[in-house]
Design a protein around this motif. Structure first.
Motif, mmCIF file in Angstrom:
data_model
loop_
_atom_site.group_PDB
_atom_site.id
_atom_site.type_symbol
_atom_site.label_atom_id
_atom_site.label_comp_id
_atom_site.label_asym_id
_atom_site.label_seq_id
_atom_site.Cartn_x
_atom_site.Cartn_y
_atom_site.Cartn_z
ATOM 1 N N PHE A 1 0.845 -1.203 0.000
ATOM 2 C CA PHE A 1 0.000 0.000 0.000
ATOM 3 C C PHE A 1 0.874 1.244 0.000
ATOM 4 N N ASP A 2 0.390 2.318 -0.619
ATOM 5 C CA ASP A 2 1.024 3.618 -0.482
ATOM 6 C C ASP A 2 0.264 4.367 0.616
ATOM 7 N N GLU A 3 0.748 4.239 1.847
ATOM 8 C CA GLU A 3 0.026 4.824 2.984
ATOM 9 C C GLU A 3 -0.006 6.350 2.904
ATOM 10 N N THR A 4 1.049 6.939 2.336
ATOM 11 C CA THR A 4 1.081 8.405 2.200
ATOM 12 C C THR A 4 -0.044 8.857 1.267
ATOM 13 N N HIS A 5 -0.151 8.162 0.136
ATOM 14 C CA HIS A 5 -1.211 8.521 -0.804
ATOM 15 C C HIS A 5 -2.583 8.227 -0.218
ATOM 16 N N TRP A 6 -2.689 7.124 0.506
ATOM 17 C CA TRP A 6 -3.959 6.790 1.153
ATOM 18 C C TRP A 6 -4.389 7.897 2.115
ATOM 19 N N GLU B 1 -3.659 10.981 1.890
ATOM 20 C CA GLU B 1 -4.091 12.122 1.078
ATOM 21 C C GLU B 1 -5.542 11.920 0.607
ATOM 22 N N TRP B 2 -5.846 10.688 0.152
ATOM 23 C CA TRP B 2 -7.208 10.400 -0.298
ATOM 24 C C TRP B 2 -8.205 10.470 0.864
ATOM 25 N N LEU B 3 -7.827 9.885 2.007
ATOM 26 C CA LEU B 3 -8.749 9.882 3.152
ATOM 27 C C LEU B 3 -9.039 11.315 3.602
ATOM 28 N N ASP B 4 -8.015 12.171 3.590
ATOM 29 C CA ASP B 4 -8.230 13.569 3.969
ATOM 30 C C ASP B 4 -9.108 14.265 2.937
ATOM 31 N N ALA B 5 -8.826 14.007 1.665
ATOM 32 C CA ALA B 5 -9.611 14.632 0.598
ATOM 33 C C ALA B 5 -11.061 14.163 0.632
ATOM 34 N N SER B 6 -11.260 12.908 1.057
ATOM 35 C CA SER B 6 -12.590 12.307 0.965
ATOM 36 C C SER B 6 -13.593 12.932 1.934
ATOM 37 N N LEU B 7 -13.123 13.823 2.821
ATOM 38 C CA LEU B 7 -14.019 14.392 3.831
ATOM 39 C C LEU B 7 -14.984 15.437 3.271
ATOM 40 N N THR B 8 -14.628 16.097 2.175
ATOM 41 C CA THR B 8 -15.564 17.065 1.582
ATOM 42 C C THR B 8 -15.645 16.839 0.072
ATOM 43 N N ARG C 1 -5.252 6.779 8.285
ATOM 44 C CA ARG C 1 -6.548 6.704 8.965
ATOM 45 C C ARG C 1 -7.446 7.832 8.531
ATOM 46 N N ARG C 2 -8.744 7.577 8.573
ATOM 47 C CA ARG C 2 -9.685 8.654 8.301
ATOM 48 C C ARG C 2 -9.642 9.629 9.463
#
Lengths: 243, 340
Positions: B273-278, B280-287, B336-337
């Motif tokens: 897994f690319d945890e760094t990219h994950w 970024e996605w989890l943070d972006a996914s909030l709005t 983490r989310r």
């Protein structure tokens, strides 16, 4: 040991519920059951057979830190490939003894909801989906459910959707262990975890609390259990379910 | 009592009459052994049509065809129905971008231990995404198995007595041998299936290491099968050990070499897994705004998968993910989310 955390108690409690020689399964996102199975195999259930969603028989993982329970690292040391489809077949033909499952909501009959809060058609919260639970809980010999929270939202009087029902035998939470009574098929208080009082359980459970006829004090966690727990999970991945 | 409507339980999705499928195969599935290599853009535009029923290979976060998903988003193919048979990030991206409007669900709205997906949930809760049915991982397995066997249903006793059975599209009849109830799951023939594999030859013979999930059944059930492979290998390598071939060429319609095609998820033995990219996605996914920004940066803002790989950090990042998978580097902090 006063520095033990709920994750330690839950993991030890689940390990103790596994009997020697049983065929045992856990699904996705299940670090505590995965560790509990290895713990049981070190102690009283050396001949337990471990099948997992990662696709192996008797894997001996050396690392639980992956976020995917389908990760190959959880199939390390396995003797044979065994797909999820094989596990469903095993359960369907009555040869799976234990399945560790969970639900967003669990009711007093040990049924679970992983589909929706509110209605199925217009959900207030759309939950992940039941995964394998509706195929396994009706067919496995003993379902053991666990929750990382114990409140009236988690342990409810009435499920919004009955995603899965069937052979739940135990429910383990940060406060208590429930066992289904053979008399009325309802969950009864089997044991209190050392950090909990019965008032906490009554106050935080949506269904009525009665003591199971086998109710007993939770035997203290032994030095041996702690030692093996540290050996199996030195990074403390079991705590990750609480963060 | 849970509210039950017949609309949910009695409709069939992905089902075909077995004879219709025989005709379809005769007309559209060539058994010719020919070079099927193409570009991802061409494979997706030829195979994925507006309104299609789509299903992805892999399991959980393993071997998800993320590069193909990005291409579906770039090409703005819409109104797709997804069979969420056990993977998450692939179809959640499509739900977040609006390409998927209907879903049959076994497990799909969670990201395993990372928690529920906000964009996928929001799509379902707002009505933009309609949940057509609820089934189990086993249910999908058996529905594809029925399709593979040329049947219209698969019998099981597994889910009797659950709401899942009611919402699954299955029917219950009396088993003529036991005189007891038996559940019949409708066969599922997806319009298009995309499977990401370790290695394939130019004809579509596929090698998969580790967890095979239900990819074999899926490959045989699909009407149009796209293979994305980490590597296209020489035919002779396939012939050296035919037992390693899990999917034979004659069910495959298009083959594309897509290195790191599962990023930011993993391919067993190759990269982690690319945890760094994950994160970024989890943070972006909030709005919704940040989700849109994410797609603008990584999908609409990259002309193809190779441009995407540069955008996420290129060789430096990818080499690190390989080292983590091979346990030559320590596993990083798990994403983490955050926030609500």
């Amino acid at each position: 040991m006063s520095n033990l955390k709920p994750a330690d108690y839950i993991t030890v409690a689940m390990a103790r519920l596994i009997n020697d020689g049983e065929r045992v399964f856990h699904g996705v996102a299940s670090p505590m059951p995965a560790i509990a199975i290895q713990l049981a195999k070190k102690l009283h259930a050396k001949n337990a057979v471990y099948v997992s969603i990662a696709g192996g028989v008797d894997a001996v993982p050396t690392d639980y830190s992956s976020v995917s329970t389908a990760d190959a690292s959880l199939a390390e040391g396995a003797l044979a490939p065994f797909t999820l489809a094989d596990i469903f077949d095993l359960s369907a033909r009555g040869a799976l003894d234990v399945a560790f499952l969970s639900g967003a909501q669990i009711d007093g009959a040990g049924r679970l909801n992983l589909s929706a809060i509110g209605s199925f058609e217009k959900p207030k919260v759309r939950l992940p989906g039941g995964a394998g639970s509706a195929a396994l809980l009706p067919t496995v010999k003993r379902g053991i459910l666990w929750k990382t929270t114990h409140d009236k939202r988690a342990l409810v009087d009435k499920l919004d959707v009955v995603t899965a029902s069937g052979n739940t035998e135990f429910v383990v939470t940060p406060l208590a262990i429930f066992k289904k009574s053979e008399q009325d098929n309802q969950l009864k208080l089997y044991s209190l975890l050392p950090t909990a009082k019965i008032e906490d359980v009554i106050e935080n459970t949506g269904f009525p609390i009665e003591k199971h006829q086998e109710f007993h004090e939770f035997p203290r966690v032994t030095d041996e259990e702690i030692q093996y727990l540290e050996e199996i999970d030195p990074k403390g991945v079991r705590y990750s379910e609480f963060s | 009592m849970t509210v039950r409507t017949e609309e949910v339980s009695s409709r069939l999705y992905g089902w075909e009459h077995p004879d219709t499928m025989r005709e379809y195969r005769k007309k559209h599935k060539s058994f010719a052994k020919k070079d099927k290599r193409t570009t991802l853009a061409e494979a997706v535009s030829r195979g994925v049509k507006d309104g299609d029923y789509i299903a992805f290979g892999g399991m959980g976060s393993v071997r998800n065809p993320i590069a193909a998903v990005h291409e579906i988003i770039r090409q703005k193919i819409g109104d797709l129905t997804i069979g969420t048979k056990g993977s998450q990030h692939d179809w959640q991206l499509l739900a977040a971008a609006g390409n998927v409007t209907k879903a049959e669900v076994a497990y799909g709205f969670g990201d395993e231990v990372r928690g529920l997906s906000r964009p996928a949930r929001a799509a379902a809760e707002s009505g933009r995404l309609k949940v057509l049915s609820e089934t189990t991982n086993a249910g999908f397995q058996w529905r594809f198995t029925a399709a593979m066997k040329g049947l219209s249903f698969y019998p099981t006793r597994s889910s009797l007595g659950t709401d899942t059975l009611h919402y699954s599209g299955s029917k219950t009849i009396i088993d003529p041998f036991t005189n007891e109830p038996v559940e019949l799951l409708p066969a599922c023939y997806p319009d298009v299936v995309i499977i990401h594999v370790h290695r394939a030859d130019r004809y579509g013979n596929c090698q998969i290491d580790g967890n095979i999930a239900e990819d074999i059944e899926l490959a045989h059930a699909g009407k149009f099968v796209i293979i994305t492979a980490e590597e296209i290998i020489h035919d002779e390598v396939i012939q050296q050990d035919p037992a390693l071939t899990k999917i034979p060429y004659f069910v495959v319609d298009a083959v594309v070499e897509v290195p790191y095609g599962s990023h930011p998820n993993q391919v067993p033995g190759l990269y982690s897994f690319d945890e760094t990219h994950w994160q970024e996605w989890l943070d972006a996914s909030l709005t919704d705004e940040d989700v849109e920004q994410y797609f603008n940066t990584y999908v609409y803002g990259t002309k193809d998968h190779y441009a995407y790989l540069e955008k996420i950090g290129g060789v430096r990042v990818l080499r690190e993910l390989e080292k983590i998978e091979k346990k030559l580097a320590p596993y990083p902090k798990v994403a983490r989310r955050r926030g609500k």
